[in-house]
Design a protein around this motif. Structure first.
Motif, PDB file in Angstrom:
ATOM      1  N   ASP A  39      -0.543 -14.733 -19.322  1.00 18.16           N
ATOM      2  CA  ASP A  39       0.791 -14.285 -19.754  1.00 18.16           C
ATOM      3  C   ASP A  39       1.815 -15.417 -19.779  1.00 18.16           C
ATOM      4  OD1 ASP A  39       1.572 -14.704 -17.104  1.00 18.16           O
ATOM      5  OD2 ASP A  39       1.769 -12.578 -16.624  1.00 18.16           O
ATOM      6  N   GLY A  40       1.387 -16.652 -19.464  1.00 13.13           N
ATOM      7  CA  GLY A  40       2.270 -17.811 -19.572  1.00 13.13           C
ATOM      8  C   GLY A  40       2.883 -18.295 -18.269  1.00 13.13           C
ATOM      9  N   ARG A  41       2.757 -17.518 -17.187  1.00 14.37           N
ATOM     10  CA  ARG A  41       3.333 -17.961 -15.913  1.00 14.37           C
ATOM     11  C   ARG A  41       2.564 -19.161 -15.371  1.00 14.37           C
ATOM     12  NH1 ARG A  41       3.562 -12.669 -12.382  1.00 14.37           N
ATOM     13  NH2 ARG A  41       1.702 -12.194 -13.612  1.00 14.37           N
ATOM     14  N   SER A  42       3.282 -20.081 -14.770  1.00 17.23           N
ATOM     15  CA  SER A  42       2.699 -21.307 -14.246  1.00 17.23           C
ATOM     16  C   SER A  42       2.048 -21.096 -12.894  1.00 17.23           C
ATOM     17  CB  SER A  42       3.780 -22.381 -14.103  1.00 17.23           C
ATOM     18  OG  SER A  42       4.325 -22.688 -15.349  1.00 17.23           O
ATOM     19  N   LEU A  43       0.986 -21.870 -12.650  1.00 18.19           N
ATOM     20  CA  LEU A  43       0.292 -21.847 -11.371  1.00 18.19           C
ATOM     21  C   LEU A  43       0.359 -23.222 -10.735  1.00 18.19           C
ATOM     22  CD1 LEU A  43      -2.968 -19.935 -12.332  1.00 18.19           C
ATOM     23  CD2 LEU A  43      -0.992 -19.030 -11.109  1.00 18.19           C
ATOM     24  N   GLU A  44       0.483 -23.228  -9.417  1.00 16.82           N
ATOM     25  CA  GLU A  44       0.396 -24.461  -8.645  1.00 16.82           C
ATOM     26  C   GLU A  44      -0.967 -24.456  -7.948  1.00 16.82           C
ATOM     27  OE1 GLU A  44       2.425 -26.562  -4.760  1.00 16.82           O
ATOM     28  OE2 GLU A  44       3.225 -24.686  -5.496  1.00 16.82           O
ATOM     29  N   PRO A  45      -1.827 -25.441  -8.228  1.00 19.17           N
ATOM     30  CA  PRO A  45      -3.120 -25.465  -7.543  1.00 19.17           C
ATOM     31  C   PRO A  45      -2.946 -25.867  -6.081  1.00 19.17           C
ATOM     32  CG  PRO A  45      -2.903 -27.361  -9.004  1.00 19.17           C
ATOM     33  CD  PRO A  45      -1.689 -26.513  -9.206  1.00 19.17           C
ATOM     34  N   LEU A  46      -3.555 -25.096  -5.178  1.00 21.67           N
ATOM     35  CA  LEU A  46      -3.523 -25.396  -3.750  1.00 21.67           C
ATOM     36  C   LEU A  46      -4.869 -25.970  -3.303  1.00 21.67           C
ATOM     37  CD1 LEU A  46      -1.687 -22.148  -2.619  1.00 21.67           C
ATOM     38  CD2 LEU A  46      -0.681 -24.396  -3.069  1.00 21.67           C
ATOM     39  N   SER A  47      -5.921 -25.629  -4.026  1.00 26.71           N
ATOM     40  CA  SER A  47      -7.268 -26.169  -3.827  1.00 26.71           C
ATOM     41  C   SER A  47      -8.033 -25.863  -5.112  1.00 26.71           C
ATOM     42  CB  SER A  47      -7.949 -25.527  -2.608  1.00 26.71           C
ATOM     43  OG  SER A  47      -8.320 -24.195  -2.888  1.00 26.71           O
ATOM     44  N   ASP A  48      -9.338 -26.113  -5.111  1.00 27.97           N
ATOM     45  CA  ASP A  48     -10.131 -25.806  -6.301  1.00 27.97           C
ATOM     46  C   ASP A  48     -10.235 -24.311  -6.560  1.00 27.97           C
ATOM     47  OD1 ASP A  48     -10.607 -28.447  -6.916  1.00 27.97           O
ATOM     48  OD2 ASP A  48     -12.542 -28.512  -5.887  1.00 27.97           O
ATOM     49  N   ALA A  49     -10.012 -23.505  -5.507  1.00 30.26           N
ATOM     50  CA  ALA A  49     -10.199 -22.060  -5.631  1.00 30.26           C
ATOM     51  C   ALA A  49      -8.955 -21.247  -5.316  1.00 30.26           C
ATOM     52  CB  ALA A  49     -11.337 -21.616  -4.718  1.00 30.26           C
ATOM     53  N   LYS A  50      -7.858 -21.894  -4.923  1.00 32.86           N
ATOM     54  CA  LYS A  50      -6.655 -21.165  -4.522  1.00 32.86           C
ATOM     55  C   LYS A  50      -5.454 -21.700  -5.293  1.00 32.86           C
ATOM     56  CE  LYS A  50      -5.037 -21.497  -0.189  1.00 32.86           C
ATOM     57  NZ  LYS A  50      -4.872 -21.236   1.255  1.00 32.86           N
ATOM     58  N   PHE A  51      -4.631 -20.760  -5.785  1.00 30.57           N
ATOM     59  CA  PHE A  51      -3.475 -21.108  -6.605  1.00 30.57           C
ATOM     60  C   PHE A  51      -2.281 -20.259  -6.187  1.00 30.57           C
ATOM     61  CE2 PHE A  51      -7.367 -21.778  -8.830  1.00 30.57           C
ATOM     62  CZ  PHE A  51      -7.219 -23.009  -9.435  1.00 30.57           C
ATOM     63  N   ARG A  52      -1.076 -20.751  -6.469  1.00 33.35           N
ATOM     64  CA  ARG A  52       0.141 -20.009  -6.202  1.00 33.35           C
ATOM     65  C   ARG A  52       0.861 -19.787  -7.519  1.00 33.35           C
ATOM     66  NH1 ARG A  52       5.497 -20.946  -5.410  1.00 33.35           N
ATOM     67  NH2 ARG A  52       5.250 -23.184  -5.635  1.00 33.35           N
ATOM     68  N   ILE A  53       1.234 -18.522  -7.782  1.00 31.43           N
ATOM     69  CA  ILE A  53       2.031 -18.209  -8.976  1.00 31.43           C
ATOM     70  C   ILE A  53       3.443 -18.710  -8.706  1.00 31.43           C
ATOM     71  CG2 ILE A  53       2.892 -16.418 -10.514  1.00 31.43           C
ATOM     72  CD1 ILE A  53       0.462 -14.705  -9.631  1.00 31.43           C
ATOM     73  N   VAL A  54       3.909 -19.675  -9.489  1.00 30.08           N
ATOM     74  CA  VAL A  54       5.186 -20.336  -9.235  1.00 30.08           C
ATOM     75  C   VAL A  54       6.343 -19.339  -9.204  1.00 30.08           C
ATOM     76  CG1 VAL A  54       6.832 -22.025 -10.153  1.00 30.08           C
ATOM     77  CG2 VAL A  54       4.385 -22.541 -10.152  1.00 30.08           C
ATOM     78  N   GLN A  55       6.380 -18.409 -10.126  1.00 29.64           N
ATOM     79  CA  GLN A  55       7.517 -17.501 -10.245  1.00 29.64           C
ATOM     80  C   GLN A  55       7.603 -16.484  -9.110  1.00 29.64           C
ATOM     81  OE1 GLN A  55       5.511 -18.509 -12.612  1.00 29.64           O
ATOM     82  NE2 GLN A  55       6.689 -19.076 -14.420  1.00 29.64           N
ATOM     83  N   THR A  56       6.480 -16.123  -8.487  1.00 30.56           N
ATOM     84  CA  THR A  56       6.488 -15.071  -7.466  1.00 30.56           C
ATOM     85  C   THR A  56       6.076 -15.548  -6.079  1.00 30.56           C
ATOM     86  OG1 THR A  56       4.186 -14.435  -7.861  1.00 30.56           O
ATOM     87  CG2 THR A  56       5.891 -13.338  -9.213  1.00 30.56           C
ATOM     88  N   GLY A  57       5.391 -16.688  -6.010  1.00 29.69           N
ATOM     89  CA  GLY A  57       4.896 -17.186  -4.729  1.00 29.69           C
ATOM     90  C   GLY A  57       3.585 -16.552  -4.301  1.00 29.69           C
ATOM     91  N   GLU A  58       3.062 -15.590  -5.063  1.00 27.21           N
ATOM     92  CA  GLU A  58       1.803 -14.929  -4.714  1.00 27.21           C
ATOM     93  C   GLU A  58       0.646 -15.914  -4.830  1.00 27.21           C
ATOM     94  OE1 GLU A  58      -1.110 -11.266  -6.113  1.00 27.21           O
ATOM     95  OE2 GLU A  58       0.721 -11.633  -7.240  1.00 27.21           O
ATOM     96  N   LYS A  59      -0.247 -15.858  -3.843  1.00 29.38           N
ATOM     97  CA  LYS A  59      -1.447 -16.697  -3.860  1.00 29.38           C
ATOM     98  C   LYS A  59      -2.586 -15.888  -4.476  1.00 29.38           C
ATOM     99  CE  LYS A  59      -0.105 -19.487   0.029  1.00 29.38           C
ATOM    100  NZ  LYS A  59      -0.270 -19.752   1.454  1.00 29.38           N
ATOM    101  N   ILE A  60      -3.319 -16.546  -5.365  1.00 31.85           N
ATOM    102  CA  ILE A  60      -4.462 -15.911  -6.002  1.00 31.85           C
ATOM    103  C   ILE A  60      -5.684 -16.798  -5.796  1.00 31.85           C
ATOM    104  CG2 ILE A  60      -3.038 -14.652  -7.657  1.00 31.85           C
ATOM    105  CD1 ILE A  60      -3.905 -16.675  -9.794  1.00 31.85           C
ATOM    106  N   TYR A  61      -6.862 -16.192  -5.903  1.00 30.77           N
ATOM    107  CA  TYR A  61      -8.107 -16.860  -5.573  1.00 30.77           C
ATOM    108  C   TYR A  61      -9.092 -16.754  -6.733  1.00 30.77           C
ATOM    109  CZ  TYR A  61      -5.877 -16.519  -1.095  1.00 30.77           C
ATOM    110  OH  TYR A  61      -4.949 -16.618  -0.081  1.00 30.77           O
ATOM    111  N   ARG A  62      -9.705 -17.882  -7.057  1.00 27.76           N
ATOM    112  CA  ARG A  62     -10.684 -17.947  -8.137  1.00 27.76           C
ATOM    113  C   ARG A  62     -11.907 -17.087  -7.768  1.00 27.76           C
ATOM    114  NH1 ARG A  62     -11.863 -23.426 -10.959  1.00 27.76           N
ATOM    115  NH2 ARG A  62     -13.120 -22.703 -12.682  1.00 27.76           N
ATOM    116  N   LEU A  63     -12.419 -16.341  -8.744  1.00 32.16           N
ATOM    117  CA  LEU A  63     -13.621 -15.522  -8.518  1.00 32.16           C
ATOM    118  C   LEU A  63     -14.871 -16.310  -8.871  1.00 32.16           C
ATOM    119  CD1 LEU A  63     -12.427 -12.119  -9.970  1.00 32.16           C
ATOM    120  CD2 LEU A  63     -12.519 -12.854  -7.587  1.00 32.16           C
TER     121      LEU A  63
END
Length: 63
Positions: A39-63
């Protein structure tokens, strides 16, 4: 920027996300990668498998 990879990720709430990885196609080295949600929102990579959605701060994990 060239699209070089796509993968799915999930947040702690169980929400699913589609991640797109872009790489700088200019001649610069090292080539810079950018991570974005479909949807265009930016991600900040925290590791190879973990990212933070810049706009919300939510952490997401690669499957």
């Amino acid at each position: 920027m060239d699209l070089i990879e796509k993968f799915d990720a999930k947040g702690k709430t169980g929400a699913g996300y589609h991640v797109e990885v872009y790489q700088d196609d200019e001649g610069t080295l090292p080539r810079v990668k950018s991570y974005k949600l479909k949807d265009g929102r930016s991600l900040e990579p925290l590791s190879d498998a973990k990212f933070r959605i810049v706009q919300t701060g939510e952490k997401i994990y690669r499957l």
